[in-house]
Design a protein around this motif. Structure first.
Motif, PDB file in Angstrom:
ATOM      1  N   ARG A  27      -9.408   0.370  17.391  1.00 11.06           N
ATOM      2  CA  ARG A  27      -9.096   0.965  15.921  1.00 11.06           C
ATOM      3  C   ARG A  27     -10.280   1.969  15.801  1.00 11.06           C
ATOM      4  O   ARG A  27     -10.321   3.078  15.358  1.00 11.06           O
ATOM      5  CB  ARG A  27      -8.685  -0.007  14.974  1.00 11.06           C
ATOM      6  N   GLU A  28     -11.468   1.323  15.786  1.00  8.57           N
ATOM      7  CA  GLU A  28     -12.715   2.021  14.989  1.00  8.57           C
ATOM      8  C   GLU A  28     -13.420   2.968  16.197  1.00  8.57           C
ATOM      9  O   GLU A  28     -14.137   3.824  16.091  1.00  8.57           O
ATOM     10  CB  GLU A  28     -13.684   0.859  14.654  1.00  8.57           C
ATOM     11  N   HIS A  29     -13.319   2.853  17.626  1.00  4.69           N
ATOM     12  CA  HIS A  29     -13.804   3.632  18.533  1.00  4.69           C
ATOM     13  C   HIS A  29     -12.957   3.904  19.596  1.00  4.69           C
ATOM     14  O   HIS A  29     -13.140   3.440  20.879  1.00  4.69           O
ATOM     15  CB  HIS A  29     -14.909   2.846  19.397  1.00  4.69           C
ATOM     16  N   PRO A  30     -11.724   4.477  19.222  1.00  9.91           N
ATOM     17  CA  PRO A  30     -10.790   5.127  20.194  1.00  9.91           C
ATOM     18  C   PRO A  30     -11.263   5.943  21.276  1.00  9.91           C
ATOM     19  O   PRO A  30     -10.524   6.064  22.444  1.00  9.91           O
ATOM     20  CB  PRO A  30      -9.551   5.611  19.442  1.00  9.91           C
ATOM     21  N   SER A  31     -12.382   6.682  21.094  1.00  8.27           N
ATOM     22  CA  SER A  31     -12.804   7.675  21.955  1.00  8.27           C
ATOM     23  C   SER A  31     -13.655   6.804  23.307  1.00  8.27           C
ATOM     24  O   SER A  31     -13.642   7.408  24.191  1.00  8.27           O
ATOM     25  CB  SER A  31     -13.562   8.617  21.507  1.00  8.27           C
ATOM     26  N   ALA A  46     -18.631  10.665  31.027  1.00  5.09           N
ATOM     27  CA  ALA A  46     -19.075   9.542  30.215  1.00  5.09           C
ATOM     28  C   ALA A  46     -20.425   9.082  31.159  1.00  5.09           C
ATOM     29  O   ALA A  46     -21.434   8.899  30.319  1.00  5.09           O
ATOM     30  CB  ALA A  46     -18.248   8.266  29.983  1.00  5.09           C
ATOM     31  N   LYS A  47     -20.189   8.983  32.343  1.00  5.48           N
ATOM     32  CA  LYS A  47     -21.315   8.382  32.977  1.00  5.48           C
ATOM     33  C   LYS A  47     -22.550   9.252  33.145  1.00  5.48           C
ATOM     34  O   LYS A  47     -23.777   8.988  32.815  1.00  5.48           O
ATOM     35  CB  LYS A  47     -20.946   8.088  34.563  1.00  5.48           C
ATOM     36  N   LYS A  48     -22.310  10.503  33.394  1.00  2.00           N
ATOM     37  CA  LYS A  48     -23.298  11.554  33.152  1.00  2.00           C
ATOM     38  C   LYS A  48     -23.904  11.737  31.914  1.00  2.00           C
ATOM     39  O   LYS A  48     -25.136  11.656  31.706  1.00  2.00           O
ATOM     40  CB  LYS A  48     -22.480  13.026  33.446  1.00  2.00           C
ATOM     41  N   ALA A  49     -23.099  11.516  30.823  1.00  2.00           N
ATOM     42  CA  ALA A  49     -23.763  11.528  29.476  1.00  2.00           C
ATOM     43  C   ALA A  49     -24.559  10.399  29.054  1.00  2.00           C
ATOM     44  O   ALA A  49     -25.712  10.631  28.420  1.00  2.00           O
ATOM     45  CB  ALA A  49     -22.624  11.649  28.326  1.00  2.00           C
ATOM     46  N   HIS A  81     -26.451  10.978  18.427  1.00  2.00           N
ATOM     47  CA  HIS A  81     -25.457  10.264  19.219  1.00  2.00           C
ATOM     48  C   HIS A  81     -24.194   9.573  18.410  1.00  2.00           C
ATOM     49  O   HIS A  81     -23.212   9.598  18.737  1.00  2.00           O
ATOM     50  CB  HIS A  81     -25.997   9.269  20.266  1.00  2.00           C
ATOM     51  N   ARG A  82     -24.807   9.036  17.400  1.00  2.00           N
ATOM     52  CA  ARG A  82     -23.913   8.394  16.399  1.00  2.00           C
ATOM     53  C   ARG A  82     -22.890   9.274  16.068  1.00  2.00           C
ATOM     54  O   ARG A  82     -21.710   9.107  15.695  1.00  2.00           O
ATOM     55  CB  ARG A  82     -24.563   7.705  15.309  1.00  2.00           C
ATOM     56  N   LEU A  83     -23.345  10.653  15.643  1.00  5.21           N
ATOM     57  CA  LEU A  83     -22.631  11.658  14.746  1.00  5.21           C
ATOM     58  C   LEU A  83     -21.657  12.071  15.829  1.00  5.21           C
ATOM     59  O   LEU A  83     -20.513  12.394  15.457  1.00  5.21           O
ATOM     60  CB  LEU A  83     -23.460  12.701  14.418  1.00  5.21           C
ATOM     61  N   GLU A  84     -22.043  12.368  16.935  1.00  2.00           N
ATOM     62  CA  GLU A  84     -21.043  12.799  18.242  1.00  2.00           C
ATOM     63  C   GLU A  84     -19.896  11.703  18.640  1.00  2.00           C
ATOM     64  O   GLU A  84     -18.851  12.063  18.551  1.00  2.00           O
ATOM     65  CB  GLU A  84     -21.667  12.963  19.504  1.00  2.00           C
ATOM     66  N   LYS A  85     -20.368  10.477  18.592  1.00  2.00           N
ATOM     67  CA  LYS A  85     -19.273   9.489  18.601  1.00  2.00           C
ATOM     68  C   LYS A  85     -18.201   9.612  17.394  1.00  2.00           C
ATOM     69  O   LYS A  85     -17.093   9.177  17.670  1.00  2.00           O
ATOM     70  CB  LYS A  85     -19.782   8.099  18.744  1.00  2.00           C
ATOM     71  N   GLU A  86     -18.795   9.688  16.329  1.00  2.00           N
ATOM     72  CA  GLU A  86     -17.951   9.623  15.191  1.00  2.00           C
ATOM     73  C   GLU A  86     -16.985  10.869  14.921  1.00  2.00           C
ATOM     74  O   GLU A  86     -15.772  10.820  14.756  1.00  2.00           O
ATOM     75  CB  GLU A  86     -18.895   9.800  13.909  1.00  2.00           C
ATOM     76  N   ASP A  87     -17.424  11.869  15.589  1.00  2.00           N
ATOM     77  CA  ASP A  87     -16.590  13.001  15.734  1.00  2.00           C
ATOM     78  C   ASP A  87     -15.217  12.932  16.687  1.00  2.00           C
ATOM     79  O   ASP A  87     -14.519  13.159  16.561  1.00  2.00           O
ATOM     80  CB  ASP A  87     -17.411  14.245  16.089  1.00  2.00           C
ATOM     81  N   ALA A  88     -15.854  12.214  17.826  1.00  2.00           N
ATOM     82  CA  ALA A  88     -15.036  12.195  18.925  1.00  2.00           C
ATOM     83  C   ALA A  88     -14.071  10.920  18.534  1.00  2.00           C
ATOM     84  O   ALA A  88     -12.970  11.109  18.785  1.00  2.00           O
ATOM     85  CB  ALA A  88     -15.670  11.724  20.376  1.00  2.00           C
ATOM     86  N   ASP A  89     -14.313   9.830  17.828  1.00  2.00           N
ATOM     87  CA  ASP A  89     -13.215   8.945  17.383  1.00  2.00           C
ATOM     88  C   ASP A  89     -12.487   9.479  16.339  1.00  2.00           C
ATOM     89  O   ASP A  89     -11.261   9.205  16.285  1.00  2.00           O
ATOM     90  CB  ASP A  89     -14.183   7.752  16.690  1.00  2.00           C
TER      91      ASP A  89
END
Length: 106
Positions: A27-31, A46-49, A81-89
């Motif tokens: 629910r919290e990290h669907p990306s 993802a591996k490259k990132a 990184h946290r902001l990018e993850k938040e946007d992707a989620d």
């Protein structure tokens, strides 16, 4: 004994997690997490990132700068990184909501 679920990380790895925790992670990290494997192109990206992030941190740590500057640079990288993850989620969540809505209408 708690029920376990196998979750797939976006880089292709898997983890067996207690079902309650697995549902929260989904629910919290669907990306980043799914109940089925991500497509090969998503896994490669993802591996490259992940490798790029590790390289950036290694460069910062070996830069010869004072420790407080190293810590600050890594903190800034972590925040980005946290902001990018938040946007992707957010995007992943909105996509799932859209699919659910389309199924309900159909």
């Amino acid at each position: 004994m708690p029920e376990k679920m196998t979750l797939h990380f976006h880089d292709g790895s898997t983890a067996d997690i207690d079902a309650i925790d697995a549902r929260r992670v989904l629910r919290e990290h669907p990306s980043e997490w799914s109940t089925s494997p991500f497509p090969a192109d998503v896994q490669e990206k993802a591996k490259k990132a992940i490798n790029e992030r590790r390289s950036a941190i290694l460069k910062i740590r070996t830069s010869g700068r004072p420790q407080h500057e190293i810590e600050q640079a890594i903190a800034e990288l972590d925040e980005l990184h946290r902001l990018e993850k938040e946007d992707a989620d957010k995007v992943a969540r909105s996509g799932r909501k859209q699919v659910k809505t389309e199924k309900a209408e159909g």
